[in-house]
Scaffold this motif. Sequence first.
Motif, PDB file in Angstrom:
ATOM      1  N   ARG A 115       1.111  -1.184  -0.185  1.00 18.00           N
ATOM      2  CA  ARG A 115       0.015  -0.079  -0.157  1.00 18.00           C
ATOM      3  C   ARG A 115       0.854   1.284  -0.097  1.00 18.00           C
ATOM      4  N   ALA A 421      -3.982 -12.610  -4.859  1.00 25.03           N
ATOM      5  CA  ALA A 421      -4.160 -11.938  -3.374  1.00 25.03           C
ATOM      6  C   ALA A 421      -3.225 -11.535  -2.418  1.00 25.03           C
ATOM      7  N   ASP A 449      -1.885  -7.932  -7.528  1.00 26.68           N
ATOM      8  CA  ASP A 449      -3.033  -7.224  -8.191  1.00 26.68           C
ATOM      9  C   ASP A 449      -3.408  -5.949  -7.039  1.00 26.68           C
ATOM     10  N   GLY A 450      -3.279  -6.591  -5.995  1.00 27.71           N
ATOM     11  CA  GLY A 450      -3.568  -5.256  -4.814  1.00 27.71           C
ATOM     12  C   GLY A 450      -2.880  -5.865  -3.735  1.00 27.71           C
ATOM     13  N   CYS A 451      -3.747  -5.404  -2.403  1.00 28.99           N
ATOM     14  CA  CYS A 451      -3.447  -5.905  -1.066  1.00 28.99           C
ATOM     15  C   CYS A 451      -4.358  -6.083  -0.220  1.00 28.99           C
ATOM     16  N   ASP A 452      -4.138  -6.587   0.885  1.00 30.57           N
ATOM     17  CA  ASP A 452      -5.390  -6.886   1.663  1.00 30.57           C
ATOM     18  C   ASP A 452      -6.554  -5.807   1.795  1.00 30.57           C
ATOM     19  N   PRO A 453      -7.673  -6.145   1.311  1.00 32.99           N
ATOM     20  CA  PRO A 453      -8.733  -5.124   1.401  1.00 32.99           C
ATOM     21  C   PRO A 453      -8.820  -4.204   2.634  1.00 32.99           C
ATOM     22  N   ALA A 456      -6.009  -1.903   2.064  1.00 35.93           N
ATOM     23  CA  ALA A 456      -6.273  -0.954   0.815  1.00 35.93           C
ATOM     24  C   ALA A 456      -7.234   0.232   1.119  1.00 35.93           C
TER      25      ALA A 456
END
Lengths: 510, 485
Positions: A115, A421, A449-453, A456
């Motif tokens: 993040r 994930a 693709d992203g990080c832990d919601p 986020a």
Amino acid sequence: MTAAIERLVILGGGTAGWMTAAALSRLLPPDIKIRLVESEQIGTVGVGEATIPHLRQFNTLLGIDENAFVQATGATYKLAIEFNGWGDAGSRYLHPFSGFGDDLNGIDFHHYFLRARKHRPDLTLDDFSLASWAARSGRFGPPRPEFPTGYGYAFHLDAGRYARFLRDYAEARGVERIEGRVAQVEQDPDSGHIRRLHLESGQAVEGQLFVDCSGFRALLIGDTLGVGYQSWRHWLPCNRAVALGSPAMAEPPPYTRVTASGAGWIWRIPLQHRTGNGHVYSSDHLSDEQACEQLRIAIGKPAITEPNFIRFEPGYRARSWDKNCVAVGLSSGFLEPLESTSIYLIQMAILKLVTYFPNARCEGPGQDAFNRWMALEYGRVRDFLILHYHANRRPEAFWQQCREMTIPDELARKLALFKEAAAVEHYEHGLFGLPSWLAVYLGQGVTPDGCDPRVAGHPPHKVAAHLQGMADTLKRCAESLPPHAEAVVRGVTGSPAPAELSLYGGRYGR
Amino acid sequence: MVADTALKHIAVVGAGAVAHAAAFTLARALKPSGVEVTLVVTPAAPGDQQQVEISQPALHELIGIWGLPEPALLKACDGLYGLGFEYQPLGREGFFLPFGRHGIDPAPASFEQGFFKCHPGAIAQRYSEHFLATQAARRGQFDFPVDDPRSIKSTLRYGLHLDHSRLCDTLADYGERLGLRVCKASLDDVERGVDERIAAVRLGNGERLVADFYIDATGAESRLLGEALDVGFEDWEHWLPWTVQSQLSLPPEAQPQPRARLCQTDFGWERRAGLRSCERIDALGTAQTDWVGWCRAYGQADEALRALRPGRREVFWRGNCLALGDAAGSATPLVLSELHWACKALLLWLELYPDKRLSNALQGEYNRRAGAMLAAIRDFHLAHRLAETGVTLEQRDAWPASLRFRLSLFETQGRLWPEDEEAVPQEAWIILLTGLGVQPARYDRLLDALPDGQLADLHRRIQQALDRALATMPTLSKVLARDAG
């Protein structure tokens, strides 16, 4: 009850042979007679000069004083491995013997890191490892209780001197060394168990259990018992190495360096009295002469030894314990020393042999347990090594091939989990936990693709500001350590850090 | 601030402690992330009324998330502290299975090996004597663990005996104060959407409840995952034959005791655990068990029976639905309860926590690890069948390979194979197996090198240390009184 084993024979006196002899003389009951057969005419491979922190547990188990060991083996300390040119030609990262950062609110640190990088792309994982900071600044000391995280440390050592050191230890504890070459191996005609080694001198060495430390030749497990070898070359393309010694470095860094080449990679291992260098490569892509020439260029100084060429086939023996023969070391399998696992695999084979030590019948669930355990160890190291090759963006044909190869299902699953994930597959046993996988994934450009919601939801600049504080603290801790060269000369003082079977000093993630 | 892809609303459906614990945990843990949690409390089945929770120490991890003061929780749930299980197998000497670990370093062999050598006929009993929890439980004493590894009290671990209905009420109560929406209604229908997802649940009060994610805690019926999403079931009844549970309430023991009891019967197992106001007895048996007779033996009319369904769903998490507890699978509640299994699984889910994209890889990792957790519980419970005289070697040959390997390695080598997921510490396995008559054929030969009497000396010194700790340890009654003060 079946009779107990009274006579044990080790064949081969390299690192594996003398580690086995030393450990068994300490960990088995003293009434077991241990003999080791070796020949001065047969050279040892002597790879595995770089180690991982588990070796400290081995030395501690044997009651070996760490400072005495460092001096006897010309060792320097090791906090990390530096990877240069993996991923792409410009990538540079460390795989340190520590975790990264602090977990926050029960969520793994790396989600915060991912993040924060939205705001601060310059942040690297290494900023959040105390071992990395110390490695980069050329400092070393054992972890201190007041530090916010622990870390592990290992050694660069002269494998020949270590074998010699352990030989003295083992002989002092009653291990009998027999000089000679094996002419013939006598088996029991019914069971196929090995009964005697007939040496060229005419001497016969009888035993109930044989430990095959004969290296690549696998004289007992392979030649005599015919246990098959499973090749992993389709996943690990290198099958040659050339080693060259160069003069000792004035300021030896407390880390191993491995640099990707056009068709393999080059190691540099700083010892007190010399520097070990080598080039691991694929014979399909590079001739021995080319490989050696590239190595000389990389060293940039005149070598002080003749080149030592080594041929190998990556892979392992699924039954490294068959009948009354246990393979330890290169006879049980070979995985290139990219993650310094050779001595570790020897160590684990010895510890598991002691745990499941047989009676004179030698076969049964204990043997299965040993083979299962070693299969697990080899398999987990294998997948981690394959990741280094597979995750790259380099232009050379060799690397393109690695990128496009089919990888083992277990590894494909792990990669998908991280990409989708940002999660690292968990397993309890065998080498390499979350920090290691993370170091290589992110170091070689595998980006999720992203990080832990839950993370986020936090603004990147706020996360980054918090993380910067963490990095500053770790940097300050590292700067309080003495220069590495000084630590090598003076030795480590005070009560020793715990020597656990852990890569990360037992406190990773905290 | 909440990311766009984050889950915003989670619905938990079920009647019992698993549903309540899950909803409360999620409400607490996900509150900072702005997640709304709805608990749909469905009507409890008649057999669910008098259940007692005999928790493992692992429940504390969840209680830590709950942030509730433990003494208050315990009081509200009529609860006691427990240190382990007192076993009484048929035709064998009883033994105590303590929570926690002995904490004794190898000297030179692993601690249990000395008992294999010196007390081959009574390993479980003699080994277990060296746990502080065993001796404290026998004397009705209790204390909390300390964090100092030099203290013998650092080896203690404890669980809780809790009344299920009261636990549900307490969690619903605290939950509502926290913003958890609790909705008491029957579950009339589950609407299935595209891509093997749940679109909504229809409730008896007419509400159509739509959430981003659904937790199925509906018990063995598995109304969401099993029924609506059509996830198949693998039956374990041939391994774990206990398919019926009955429960009774008796007056409390004269003094509260920090232990539960597990007695083998001719039909299965009977479990007894004290609460403050009563003692609960339940039994695990089969459809053939004379349940009326069993109740009468305790002077009670027969109670409603509860059906158990040993086995597992093919997956536990699919799409936007996670099944917890019996809805995912059951290894029967013999020692490790449904709540225990559900809590471990929920913590894993929270570790892997998805967003609305519901990554397949994440589901795969969850299903893999949770599957290993349930298999570990299954193996531990199945090992209790070694107490049965009727279990033949042929039957054992049909047991799961993981358990067969564990047993054969233990019998021949006195070693326990370590799995990636373990249900209980090694010590518990050693006590259970040896207590049920499995004799390791050998011990660590390093012990033969010890001078005579050295092992006995070590055991004596440990006993002295235990005696010192016990001399000042309060009784459970005193601890409860102190909690109240």
